[in-house]
Design a protein around this motif. Structure first.
Motif, PDB file in Angstrom:
ATOM      1  N   GLY A 112       0.779  -1.219   0.000  1.00 51.81           N
ATOM      2  CA  GLY A 112       0.000   0.000   0.000  1.00 51.81           C
ATOM      3  C   GLY A 112       0.808   1.263   0.000  1.00 51.81           C
ATOM      4  O   GLY A 112       0.269   2.338   0.176  1.00 51.81           O
ATOM      5  N   ALA A 113       2.141   1.164  -0.148  1.00 47.51           N
ATOM      6  CA  ALA A 113       2.961   2.377  -0.112  1.00 47.51           C
ATOM      7  C   ALA A 113       3.987   2.321  -1.224  1.00 47.51           C
ATOM      8  O   ALA A 113       4.320   1.259  -1.751  1.00 47.51           O
ATOM      9  N   LEU A 114       4.493   3.493  -1.599  1.00 48.57           N
ATOM     10  CA  LEU A 114       5.562   3.590  -2.573  1.00 48.57           C
ATOM     11  C   LEU A 114       6.895   3.581  -1.856  1.00 48.57           C
ATOM     12  O   LEU A 114       7.036   4.128  -0.758  1.00 48.57           O
ATOM     13  N   HIS A 115       7.876   2.962  -2.510  1.00 49.77           N
ATOM     14  CA  HIS A 115       9.199   2.902  -1.916  1.00 49.77           C
ATOM     15  C   HIS A 115      10.220   3.338  -2.950  1.00 49.77           C
ATOM     16  O   HIS A 115       9.957   3.353  -4.138  1.00 49.77           O
ATOM     17  N   GLY A 116      11.414   3.681  -2.512  1.00 49.59           N
ATOM     18  CA  GLY A 116      12.482   4.025  -3.441  1.00 49.59           C
ATOM     19  C   GLY A 116      13.111   5.341  -3.076  1.00 49.59           C
ATOM     20  O   GLY A 116      12.698   6.028  -2.141  1.00 49.59           O
ATOM     21  N   ASP A 117      14.114   5.694  -3.826  1.00 48.98           N
ATOM     22  CA  ASP A 117      14.818   6.953  -3.616  1.00 48.98           C
ATOM     23  C   ASP A 117      14.136   8.027  -4.437  1.00 48.98           C
ATOM     24  O   ASP A 117      14.288   8.078  -5.651  1.00 48.98           O
TER      25      ASP A 117
ATOM     26  N   VAL B 103       6.797   6.908 -11.412  1.00 47.17           N
ATOM     27  CA  VAL B 103       7.558   6.975 -12.652  1.00 47.17           C
ATOM     28  C   VAL B 103       9.036   6.870 -12.320  1.00 47.17           C
ATOM     29  O   VAL B 103       9.544   7.639 -11.496  1.00 47.17           O
ATOM     30  N   GLU B 104       9.723   5.927 -12.951  1.00 48.05           N
ATOM     31  CA  GLU B 104      11.147   5.767 -12.737  1.00 48.05           C
ATOM     32  C   GLU B 104      11.897   6.806 -13.547  1.00 48.05           C
ATOM     33  O   GLU B 104      11.663   6.977 -14.750  1.00 48.05           O
ATOM     34  N   LEU B 105      12.808   7.514 -12.902  1.00 42.79           N
ATOM     35  CA  LEU B 105      13.564   8.571 -13.562  1.00 42.79           C
ATOM     36  C   LEU B 105      14.903   8.029 -14.027  1.00 42.79           C
ATOM     37  O   LEU B 105      15.133   7.788 -15.194  1.00 42.79           O
ATOM     38  N   ASP B 106      15.833   7.804 -13.128  1.00 45.63           N
ATOM     39  CA  ASP B 106      17.103   7.182 -13.456  1.00 45.63           C
ATOM     40  C   ASP B 106      17.744   6.689 -12.166  1.00 45.63           C
ATOM     41  O   ASP B 106      17.407   7.145 -11.077  1.00 45.63           O
ATOM     42  N   ALA B 107      18.640   5.741 -12.318  1.00 49.84           N
ATOM     43  CA  ALA B 107      19.377   5.193 -11.175  1.00 49.84           C
ATOM     44  C   ALA B 107      18.448   4.764 -10.041  1.00 49.84           C
ATOM     45  O   ALA B 107      18.749   4.941  -8.865  1.00 49.84           O
TER      46      ALA B 107
END
Length: 466
Positions: free
Chosen positions: A7-12, A341-345
């Motif tokens: 239920g949540a977004l993860h990542g840098d 949306v994936e940007l980079d790295a």
């Protein structure tokens, strides 16, 4: 691409502006960004004037502009008190172009603040609620004969002249009406205000006003003809201004012209309009001055320059618009599509689509304006993610809030509130993509009422005669 997990977004979530950092608590409401009665209740729901946004959305739908009427009236009173104390009666004109409707015109009238209009339509709103003509100022760079005649019929107290053509038009009409209206000459003093190009209004290469040399000739002409009553000069250097240095330079130049006109023509010019453009806080990077500090600062500038020229201090007037109405209002949206949306790295940005957009807030697309936002319908303990709040229009530039941290569990159906939308958002709203313009809801003391009805599809079709 990373996906929703639990239920949540993860990542840098990088790629925000350098000053933007994840908040300690994503549920915090920073007081400088919100109207005075806005707060979260025990359940984390945002309330304004004692009413929850959940109840407002249930009754009026979304999107809507929500005005804290108490805060609006308090800001009118604060500017009136600060500037009347320094400059006397009639020194504050609320700039109606920021946002005007009949309810706002009544609040302005009841506060004792004057009103600045710039079209025949704005004049009509003021007159519709019985505001006295002598408490109005009429601006605009291309006022028509019909608008000028309406101003004369209404007994408008000050007409701000913007060109030689306008001087000619008003002179003819004044003779026909048998009146001698008070006028100010708008001057462009060659000052580059530290603001966006489209809202900087005193440099030479733009449409407003007359150069110092032209304004001098215009004053000589008006005085020689004797049809119009030249009360003084007017200068407005732009909007969303925090740096008072620009006002110092503008005041020096316009008071120099004021001195030359008075001395050359052996007349007294009793007034000087310094315009408005005082900034407000849209994000934590904005640091607006209080009305008291603004009044004190402008008074010292004018007094210093008048002493240098050896002239009496004229009656000073100012025209705050966004500084009064902007912070009083937030726009309430419902979230729809949530798209990471994936940007980079491995970095992600969360695109949160809402049920409005550039048709109710053009400023982000037009000026690259910055706004803030908060999850308004609940509290969340999810980690913050960098989000971009976007609208429903068929434009990639349809962005409401370019960069903001929201809880990582933001979901369709959540209510989002964007503060600081009281100035220019409803005034500049459109029907782009045939989207009806939202209602304006005033809230005070536990009661909410519609002050501008939201449009419907039937309204759009009614004007389409086929």
């Amino acid at each position: 691409m990373r996906s929703h997990e639990a239920g949540a977004l993860h990542g840098d979530f990088g790629h925000g502006p350098s000053w933007l950092r994840p908040p300690t608590d994503v549920n915090d409401l920073l007081p400088q960004l919100w109207a005075s009665t806005v707060e979260r209740d025990a359940g984390g729901v945002v309330n304004v004037g004692g009413i929850s946004v959940v109840d407002l959305a249930a009754e009026f739908g979304t999107p809507i502009y929500v005005v804290d009427e108490t805060d609006f009236r308090e800001r009118l009173a604060a500017f009136k008190s600060a500037f009347f104390d320094r400059f006397g009666q009639g020194s504050v004109y609320y700039a109606g172009k920021a946002f005007l409707c009949k309810a706002v015109a009544r609040w302005v009238d009841e506060s004792g603040v004057n009103l600045d209009v710039c079209t025949g339509g704005e004049l009509a709103v003021a007159l519709a609620v019985g505001m006295p003509g002598e408490r109005l100022a009429f601006h605009g760079n291309n006022k028509s004969e019909v608008e000028l005649a309406a101003a004369l019929d209404a007994g408008v107290g000050r007409i701000v002249l913007d060109s030689f053509d306008e001087i000619g038009r008003l002179t003819v009409l004044a003779r026909q009406h048998g009146v001698r209206p008070k006028v100010l000459i708008r001057t462009k003093v060659g000052v580059e205000a530290h603001t966006h190009e489209y809202i900087a209004t005193a440099h030479e290469d733009q449409k407003f006003g007359l150069s110092l040399a032209e304004a001098s000739m215009a004053a000589d002409q008006i005085i020689a003809e004797g049809v119009l009553d030249l009360a003084g000069l007017h200068s407005h250097i732009g909007s969303q201004i925090f740096d008072t240095t620009a006002f110092e330079v503008a005041a020096k130049r316009v008071l120099g012209l004021h001195h030359r006109i008075a001395a050359t023509n052996s007349v007294t010019l009793p007034e000087l309009g310094l315009g408005g453009g005082f900034g407000m806080a849209y994000t934590t990077q904005d640091d607006p001055q209080s009305p008291e500090r603004l009044a004190d600062g402008l008074a010292k500038i004018v007094e210093h320059e008048c002493a240098a020229y050896g002239i009496d201090v004229p009656h000073i007037s100012v025209e705050p618009g966004r500084a009064i109405c902007g912070p009083t209002t937030f726009t309430l949206y419902t979230a729809g599509t949530i798209k990471p949306v994936e940007l980079d790295a491995g970095q992600l940005r969360c695109y949160v689509s809402v049920d409005g957009g550039m048709s109710d807030n053009m400023r982000t697309a037009l000026y690259n304006a910055s706004y803030s936002a908060t999850l308004a319908s609940r509290v969340s303990d999810a980690a913050p993610v960098l989000a971009r709040i976007v609208g429903k229009h068929c434009e990639s530039g349809d962005i409401v809030v370019r960069d903001e941290f929201l809880p990582g569990d933001v979901a369709p159906g959540d209510l989002l509130a964007v503060p600081g939308t009281g100035a220019y958002c409803r005034s500049m709203a459109s029907n782009y993509n045939h989207v009806p313009r939202p209602a304006v809801i005033a809230v005070a003391d536990g009661a909410a009422r519609v002050i501008v009805r939201g449009e419907t599809v039937d309204d759009l079709l009614r004007l389409d005669v086929g």
